[in-house]
Design a protein around this motif. Structure first.
Motif, PDB file in Angstrom:
ATOM      1  N   SER A 187       0.827  -1.211   0.000  1.00  0.00           N
ATOM      2  CA  SER A 187       0.000   0.000   0.000  1.00  0.00           C
ATOM      3  C   SER A 187       0.859   1.257   0.000  1.00  0.00           C
ATOM      4  CB  SER A 187      -0.930   0.007   1.219  1.00  0.00           C
ATOM      5  OG  SER A 187      -0.183   0.123   2.422  1.00  0.00           O
ATOM      6  N   ARG A 188       2.164   1.085   0.085  1.00  0.00           N
ATOM      7  CA  ARG A 188       3.077   2.247   0.094  1.00  0.00           C
ATOM      8  C   ARG A 188       4.344   1.902  -0.698  1.00  0.00           C
ATOM      9  NH1 ARG A 188       2.550   0.271   5.490  1.00  0.00           N
ATOM     10  NH2 ARG A 188       4.365  -0.971   6.124  1.00  0.00           N
ATOM     11  N   LEU A 189       4.149   1.556  -1.934  1.00  0.00           N
ATOM     12  CA  LEU A 189       5.261   1.150  -2.790  1.00  0.00           C
ATOM     13  C   LEU A 189       6.160   2.337  -3.123  1.00  0.00           C
ATOM     14  CD1 LEU A 189       3.408  -1.242  -5.253  1.00  0.00           C
ATOM     15  CD2 LEU A 189       5.142  -1.890  -3.580  1.00  0.00           C
ATOM     16  N   PRO A 190       7.462   2.081  -3.317  1.00  0.00           N
ATOM     17  CA  PRO A 190       8.358   3.161  -3.739  1.00  0.00           C
ATOM     18  C   PRO A 190       8.050   3.568  -5.178  1.00  0.00           C
ATOM     19  CG  PRO A 190       9.499   1.057  -3.817  1.00  0.00           C
ATOM     20  CD  PRO A 190       8.177   0.790  -3.165  1.00  0.00           C
ATOM     21  N   TYR A 271      11.172  -4.836  -6.899  1.00  0.00           N
ATOM     22  CA  TYR A 271      11.243  -5.341  -8.277  1.00  0.00           C
ATOM     23  C   TYR A 271       9.959  -5.034  -9.041  1.00  0.00           C
ATOM     24  CZ  TYR A 271      15.549  -7.772  -7.095  1.00  0.00           C
ATOM     25  OH  TYR A 271      16.844  -8.062  -6.713  1.00  0.00           O
ATOM     26  N   TYR A 272       8.800  -5.201  -8.382  1.00  0.00           N
ATOM     27  CA  TYR A 272       7.540  -4.842  -9.035  1.00  0.00           C
ATOM     28  C   TYR A 272       7.525  -3.356  -9.385  1.00  0.00           C
ATOM     29  CZ  TYR A 272       5.436  -9.298  -7.464  1.00  0.00           C
ATOM     30  OH  TYR A 272       5.141 -10.611  -7.249  1.00  0.00           O
ATOM     31  N   ALA A 273       7.942  -2.518  -8.448  1.00  0.00           N
ATOM     32  CA  ALA A 273       7.898  -1.072  -8.662  1.00  0.00           C
ATOM     33  C   ALA A 273       8.891  -0.617  -9.722  1.00  0.00           C
ATOM     34  CB  ALA A 273       8.163  -0.341  -7.346  1.00  0.00           C
ATOM     35  N   ALA A 293       1.289  -2.694  -7.930  1.00  0.00           N
ATOM     36  CA  ALA A 293       2.300  -1.877  -8.604  1.00  0.00           C
ATOM     37  C   ALA A 293       1.848  -1.455  -9.998  1.00  0.00           C
ATOM     38  CB  ALA A 293       3.615  -2.653  -8.699  1.00  0.00           C
ATOM     39  N   ALA A 294       0.595  -1.787 -10.354  1.00  0.00           N
ATOM     40  CA  ALA A 294       0.059  -1.481 -11.692  1.00  0.00           C
ATOM     41  C   ALA A 294       1.002  -1.971 -12.782  1.00  0.00           C
ATOM     42  CB  ALA A 294      -0.215   0.018 -11.837  1.00  0.00           C
ATOM     43  N   LEU A 295       1.484  -3.195 -12.615  1.00  0.00           N
ATOM     44  CA  LEU A 295       2.506  -3.738 -13.502  1.00  0.00           C
ATOM     45  C   LEU A 295       1.871  -4.599 -14.587  1.00  0.00           C
ATOM     46  CD1 LEU A 295       5.561  -4.051 -13.994  1.00  0.00           C
ATOM     47  CD2 LEU A 295       5.526  -5.988 -12.413  1.00  0.00           C
ATOM     48  N   PRO A 296       2.070  -4.281 -15.872  1.00  0.00           N
ATOM     49  CA  PRO A 296       1.558  -5.135 -16.948  1.00  0.00           C
ATOM     50  C   PRO A 296       2.151  -6.529 -16.849  1.00  0.00           C
ATOM     51  CG  PRO A 296       2.265  -3.012 -17.807  1.00  0.00           C
ATOM     52  CD  PRO A 296       2.756  -3.086 -16.393  1.00  0.00           C
ATOM     53  N   MET A 297       1.300  -7.556 -16.948  1.00  0.00           N
ATOM     54  CA  MET A 297       1.752  -8.934 -16.769  1.00  0.00           C
ATOM     55  C   MET A 297       1.573  -9.760 -18.039  1.00  0.00           C
ATOM     56  SD  MET A 297       0.214  -9.866 -12.985  1.00  0.00           S
ATOM     57  CE  MET A 297      -1.175  -8.735 -12.996  1.00  0.00           C
ATOM     58  N   LEU A 298       2.611 -10.526 -18.367  1.00  0.00           N
ATOM     59  CA  LEU A 298       2.529 -11.597 -19.353  1.00  0.00           C
ATOM     60  C   LEU A 298       2.576 -12.895 -18.556  1.00  0.00           C
ATOM     61  CD1 LEU A 298       4.931 -10.244 -22.112  1.00  0.00           C
ATOM     62  CD2 LEU A 298       2.488 -10.620 -22.348  1.00  0.00           C
ATOM     63  N   LEU A 299       1.521 -13.690 -18.633  1.00  0.00           N
ATOM     64  CA  LEU A 299       1.362 -14.838 -17.756  1.00  0.00           C
ATOM     65  C   LEU A 299       1.731 -16.140 -18.454  1.00  0.00           C
ATOM     66  CD1 LEU A 299      -1.992 -13.748 -16.099  1.00  0.00           C
ATOM     67  CD2 LEU A 299       0.341 -13.441 -15.219  1.00  0.00           C
ATOM     68  N   ILE A 300       2.565 -16.930 -17.781  1.00  0.00           N
ATOM     69  CA  ILE A 300       3.059 -18.182 -18.344  1.00  0.00           C
ATOM     70  C   ILE A 300       2.696 -19.358 -17.437  1.00  0.00           C
ATOM     71  CG2 ILE A 300       4.991 -17.113 -19.572  1.00  0.00           C
ATOM     72  CD1 ILE A 300       6.820 -17.981 -17.256  1.00  0.00           C
ATOM     73  N   ARG A 346      -1.758  -1.050 -17.354  1.00  0.00           N
ATOM     74  CA  ARG A 346      -1.523  -0.420 -16.051  1.00  0.00           C
ATOM     75  C   ARG A 346      -2.822   0.155 -15.475  1.00  0.00           C
ATOM     76  NH1 ARG A 346       3.534   0.370 -14.144  1.00  0.00           N
ATOM     77  NH2 ARG A 346       5.286   0.008 -15.564  1.00  0.00           N
ATOM     78  N   ALA A 347      -3.585   0.793 -16.315  1.00  0.00           N
ATOM     79  CA  ALA A 347      -4.855   1.372 -15.859  1.00  0.00           C
ATOM     80  C   ALA A 347      -5.805   0.274 -15.381  1.00  0.00           C
ATOM     81  CB  ALA A 347      -5.494   2.181 -16.984  1.00  0.00           C
ATOM     82  N   ALA A 348      -5.841  -0.847 -16.112  1.00  0.00           N
ATOM     83  CA  ALA A 348      -6.700  -1.961 -15.715  1.00  0.00           C
ATOM     84  C   ALA A 348      -6.237  -2.564 -14.395  1.00  0.00           C
ATOM     85  CB  ALA A 348      -6.712  -3.026 -16.812  1.00  0.00           C
ATOM     86  N   ALA A 349      -4.919  -2.677 -14.220  1.00  0.00           N
ATOM     87  CA  ALA A 349      -4.365  -3.235 -12.982  1.00  0.00           C
ATOM     88  C   ALA A 349      -4.720  -2.361 -11.786  1.00  0.00           C
ATOM     89  CB  ALA A 349      -2.853  -3.386 -13.109  1.00  0.00           C
ATOM     90  N   LYS A 350      -4.655  -1.048 -11.964  1.00  0.00           N
ATOM     91  CA  LYS A 350      -4.998  -0.138 -10.866  1.00  0.00           C
ATOM     92  C   LYS A 350      -6.433  -0.335 -10.404  1.00  0.00           C
ATOM     93  CE  LYS A 350      -1.725   3.608 -11.897  1.00  0.00           C
ATOM     94  NZ  LYS A 350      -1.592   5.019 -12.332  1.00  0.00           N
ATOM     95  N   LYS A 351      -7.349  -0.622 -11.337  1.00  0.00           N
ATOM     96  CA  LYS A 351      -8.744  -0.839 -10.980  1.00  0.00           C
ATOM     97  C   LYS A 351      -8.932  -2.116 -10.173  1.00  0.00           C
ATOM     98  CE  LYS A 351     -10.760   1.622 -14.948  1.00  0.00           C
ATOM     99  NZ  LYS A 351     -11.616   1.487 -16.152  1.00  0.00           N
ATOM    100  N   LEU A 352      -8.108  -3.117 -10.452  1.00  0.00           N
ATOM    101  CA  LEU A 352      -8.249  -4.407  -9.771  1.00  0.00           C
ATOM    102  C   LEU A 352      -7.486  -4.476  -8.457  1.00  0.00           C
ATOM    103  CD1 LEU A 352      -7.827  -6.906 -12.775  1.00  0.00           C
ATOM    104  CD2 LEU A 352      -9.957  -6.003 -11.802  1.00  0.00           C
TER     105      LEU A 352
END
Length: 369
Positions: A187-190, A271-273, A293-300, A346-352
């Motif tokens: 909740s307080r990422l760098p 690392y996420y940030a 971290a609103a990080l775009p993910m490619l899932l494997i 990133r915008a979608a991640a922030k919503k979730l």
């Protein structure tokens, strides 16, 4: 404002996510009740050591080497049929033999409420304690297993709106959508700049995080091989607790200046940030942390069962893309970072993202008390 002075939190050491979620709830409890008492227990500690070893090591082995077998067990126990009936009988028998130990400990220590982050024993314990102690269940994925959906819980904490609908569709209304509980540091990422400075990463470089989750499963090695071809990209490869994978990757990439290989790291938030994108497995906890971290993910390599359901949830909501072939990682990462897709993700991640899920769980438990 509800008072909560003593809490029990129960997880199972099957993988790493259930324990991480339990520790997040304990952390949120201590923040709210600094003078209170929290009892955190691995429920597998009450069963014979040989059985605990079989369960915990068996899951890791199947996730790494036989994911389809795990998937067959997951779906077989989740859907009506002969296998589900057998699972119920085995589960009920184990609970009848071993749950009294947990019951005696929680009662003797004056625990006011108990939160489970794993379904083993959760609903039967809630039934046993009905009228004496409220018992709660918190999801660690974006969809729930049948064992997590029970009206016996004082309240269920759904990992997503989808998991909440699973319950309401079955007439279980004592549920709240809190999200998956993650450590309060999420909740307080760098900032990106601060995180890169901590990790000694160039401030202007393209950085991609590649992770096999806490147990270091999946084709992360192949993904990093692909990413290593991108000379303008630094890849941070996290192997988790897989010491064999760590040693193999360290040896293979020791000459590659644009690849950094790490084992288990206590500061994944940095690392996420710091990253521009992540290539990772769709574990419930790791995905929830990346969302913060609103990080775009490619899932494997989704493990059949809960990780397949997580992948579906994240891709359908636009926060992630499925990467079916790890050898195409470089091409896929380049595409999303160069055509504007990353910003939309990133915008979608922030919503979730639900960085305060653990705090919300503790608030609801306290109010219910």
């Amino acid at each position: 404002m509800g008072r909560l002075n003593s809490l029990g939190v129960i997880y199972a050491s099957e993988g790493t996510g259930h324990r991480a979620a339990a520790l997040a709830i304990c952390e949120a409890f201590r923040e709210r009740s600094p003078h209170g008492r929290v009892i955190c227990r691995d429920i597998l500690d009450v069963i014979p050591s040989w059985l605990k070893f079989t369960v915990s090591r068996g899951y890791v082995a199947m996730a790494r080497h036989a994911p389809r077998l795990w998937g067959a067990m997951y779906w077989g126990s989740d859907r009506a049929g002969v296998q589900a009936e057998i699972s119920d009988r085995v589960h009920d028998w184990l609970c009848s033999v071993y749950l009294p130990r947990i019951e005696r400990e929680m009662t003797a220590k004056g625990v006011e409420a108990v939160v489970f982050t794993h379904y083993f024993g959760a609903a039967p314990f809630a039934e046993r304690m009905r009228g004496r102690m409220p018992v709660y269940c918190a999801d660690t994925d974006f969809a729930s297993h049948r064992f997590q959906r029970s009206a016996a819980f004082a309240l269920s904490f759904a990992g997503s709106a989808r998991a909440l609908r699973q319950r309401t569709d079955e007439g279980i209304l004592n549920a709240a959508c809190t999200g998956v509980p993650v450590a309060l540091k999420y909740s307080r990422l760098p900032s990106r700049e601060e995180a890169r400075a901590k990790l000694s990463l160039p401030p202007e470089a393209r950085v991609v995080l590649a992770s096999g989750g806490g147990i270091g499963a999946g084709s992360v090695f192949a993904a990093v091989k692909s990413l290593a071809q991108l000379r303008d990209t630094i890849t941070a490869a996290i192997c988790g607790n897989n010491d064999g994978l760590y040693a193999e990757m360290r040896a293979y990439f020791h000459y590659k200046e644009n690849v950094r290989v790490e084992g288990f790291v206590p500061n994944m938030e940095d690392y996420y940030a710091a990253a521009d994108a992540a290539v990772m497995k769709p574990g419930g906890l790791s995905s929830s942390e990346a969302l913060c971290a609103a990080l775009p993910m490619l899932l494997i390599d989704p493990v059949p069962g809960q990780e397949e359901l997580n992948l579906s949830y994240l891709t359908e909501n636009g926060a992630a893309r499925y990467l079916p072939r790890a050898e195409l990682t470089a091409e896929s990462v380049g595409a999303i970072l160069s055509n504007g897709d990353a910003q939309q993700m990133r915008a979608a991640a922030k919503k979730l993202a639900r960085p305060n899920a653990a705090r919300e769980i503790i608030r609801l438990v306290a109010e219910n008390i």
